[in-house]
Design an enzyme around this catalytic site. Structure first.
Site, PDB file in Angstrom:
ATOM      1  N   GLN A  46       5.750  19.106  76.708  1.00 61.39           N
ATOM      2  CA  GLN A  46       4.325  19.126  76.376  1.00 61.39           C
ATOM      3  C   GLN A  46       4.111  18.656  74.943  1.00 61.39           C
ATOM      4  O   GLN A  46       2.970  18.504  74.509  1.00 61.39           O
ATOM      5  CB  GLN A  46       3.768  20.551  76.517  1.00 61.39           C
ATOM      6  CG  GLN A  46       3.853  21.119  77.915  1.00 61.39           C
ATOM      7  CD  GLN A  46       3.509  22.606  77.936  1.00 61.39           C
ATOM      8  OE1 GLN A  46       4.350  23.454  77.647  1.00 61.39           O
ATOM      9  NE2 GLN A  46       2.276  22.928  78.265  1.00 61.39           N
TER      10      GLN A  46
ATOM     11  N   CYS B 109      -9.213  -3.430  73.801  1.00 65.05           N
ATOM     12  CA  CYS B 109      -8.336  -4.437  74.419  1.00 65.05           C
ATOM     13  C   CYS B 109      -6.979  -3.883  74.823  1.00 65.05           C
ATOM     14  O   CYS B 109      -6.203  -4.573  75.476  1.00 65.05           O
ATOM     15  CB  CYS B 109      -8.159  -5.640  73.487  1.00 65.05           C
ATOM     16  SG  CYS B 109      -7.017  -5.365  72.119  1.00 65.05           S
TER      17      CYS B 109
ATOM     18  N   HIS C 215       2.152  14.973  77.739  1.00 66.51           N
ATOM     19  CA  HIS C 215       0.948  14.956  76.897  1.00 66.51           C
ATOM     20  C   HIS C 215       0.900  13.717  76.007  1.00 66.51           C
ATOM     21  O   HIS C 215       0.181  13.685  75.016  1.00 66.51           O
ATOM     22  CB  HIS C 215       0.859  16.221  76.035  1.00 66.51           C
ATOM     23  CG  HIS C 215       0.493  17.446  76.820  1.00 66.51           C
ATOM     24  ND1 HIS C 215       0.424  18.710  76.261  1.00 66.51           N
ATOM     25  CD2 HIS C 215       0.167  17.620  78.122  1.00 66.51           C
ATOM     26  CE1 HIS C 215       0.088  19.596  77.178  1.00 66.51           C
ATOM     27  NE2 HIS C 215      -0.072  18.962  78.322  1.00 66.51           N
TER      28      HIS C 215
ATOM     29  N   VAL D  47      14.562  30.906  69.447  1.00 65.48           N
ATOM     30  CA  VAL D  47      14.823  29.817  70.402  1.00 65.48           C
ATOM     31  C   VAL D  47      16.173  29.140  70.129  1.00 65.48           C
ATOM     32  O   VAL D  47      16.915  28.802  71.070  1.00 65.48           O
ATOM     33  CB  VAL D  47      13.654  28.799  70.419  1.00 65.48           C
ATOM     34  CG1 VAL D  47      13.486  28.098  69.074  1.00 65.48           C
ATOM     35  CG2 VAL D  47      13.832  27.778  71.523  1.00 65.48           C
TER      36      VAL D  47
ATOM     37  N   SER E 237       7.308  27.603  75.640  1.00 72.64           N
ATOM     38  CA  SER E 237       5.976  27.354  76.181  1.00 72.64           C
ATOM     39  C   SER E 237       5.397  28.658  76.710  1.00 72.64           C
ATOM     40  O   SER E 237       6.087  29.410  77.400  1.00 72.64           O
ATOM     41  CB  SER E 237       6.028  26.327  77.318  1.00 72.64           C
ATOM     42  OG  SER E 237       4.752  26.206  77.929  1.00 72.64           O
ATOM     43  N   SER E 238       4.140  28.904  76.399  1.00 71.59           N
ATOM     44  CA  SER E 238       3.490  30.103  76.917  1.00 71.59           C
ATOM     45  C   SER E 238       3.076  29.922  78.379  1.00 71.59           C
ATOM     46  O   SER E 238       2.633  30.854  79.018  1.00 71.59           O
ATOM     47  CB  SER E 238       2.272  30.455  76.065  1.00 71.59           C
ATOM     48  OG  SER E 238       1.397  29.343  76.007  1.00 71.59           O
TER      49      SER E 238
HETATM   50 ZN   LIG Z   1      -8.220  -4.520  70.376  1.00 70.07          ZN
END
Ligand SMILES: [Zn+2]
Length: 249
Positions: free
Chosen positions: A102, A131, A120, A236, A193-194
């Site tokens: 994430q 463009c 994400h 962790v 991660s929660s």
């Molecule tokens: Zn552009």
């Protein structure tokens, strides 16, 4: 070594297809504040639902970039930590198949992880809103005009970071890949991660429904603590290093 970390290590060693899902907690030792921790979060100063929203970018790109420029600079200054490195070692040793993240900070890739699915998006590039031209993060600072808006080198329309903003869908190809990995995993290890933000928070449910197991390495509660095979709630880095040691003995 905690009993839980030892158990996680044995589970990783005994499983055929292990997939890791990571969230903000794995980057905290790199110096990124977890925005869910009260009093320390980067979101304390602004309302993220307003500023980091796709509508904010469309309405007022200068305001949007006044926040995001600082955020991208902060994220590009940090380095992977030992927790990222442990996952690289696990991949190298054939213990894990892929990392779904994430996080937008690219720290898994910079640590050397080969198989990473960024659901994400990431800070790696920004894209032109007109463009579609892409600009690399290291070239972005040169693209800011006097109004503080990053503009496209080809058509001068506003650039946007290639991260999922509030109000946007997750990238469908990455989510499909993540869903397939979660369904095929006999063990999904959720790190830092929660597991509260959907649709990513639904991935453990997919693993469980397909007959796989879930392991958790996260400080603080998650909605899956009751059904997880193992819950490691310590630091962790310490938990992952212990799990790696146990998996290799
Ligand atoms: Zn552009």
């Amino acid at each position: 070594m905690s009993d839980e970390a030892r158990k996680l290590g044995r589970l990783i060693a005994d499983s055929d297809s292990v997939v890791v899902l990571t969230g903000a907690g794995i980057s905290v030792p790199s110096g990124i504040p977890d925005f869910r921790t009260p009093g320390t979060g980067i979101w304390e100063k602004v309302n993220p639902m307003e500023v980091a929203h796709i509508d904010s970018f469309r309405r007022d790109p200068a305001l949007f970039w006044s926040f995001y420029r600082e955020r991208l600079n902060a994220l590009s200054d940090i380095a992977p930590n030992r927790a990222h490195e442990v996952l690289v070692e696990m991949e190298r040793d054939g213990l894990i198949r892929a990392v779904i993240t994430q996080n937008i900070d690219t720290l898994h890739e910079r640590a050397g992880q080969q198989e990473v699915i960024e659901v994400h998006g990431s800070i790696r590039t920004s894209s032109c809103s007109a463009c579609g031209a892409k600009v690399l993060l290291q070239d972005l600072e040169d693209r800011f005009d006097e109004q503080g808006v990053a503009s496209c080198p080809l058509c001068l329309s506003a650039l946007r970071p290639d991260v999922v903003l509030f109000g946007e869908m997750l990238p469908p190809d990455e989510m499909l890949h993540a869903t397939q990995l979660a369904a095929a995993a006999d063990l999904l290890v959720c790190v830092g991660s929660s597991l509260e933000v959907h649709p990513v928070a639904g991935l453990p449910e997919i693993t469980l429904a397909a007959g796989g197991k879930v392991g958790i390495v996260t400080q603080g509660p998650t909605p899956y603590d009751e059904v997880a095979e193992v819950v490691c709630s310590g630091d962790v880095v310490a938990e992952l290093e212990a799990a790696l040691a146990a998996a290799e003995t």
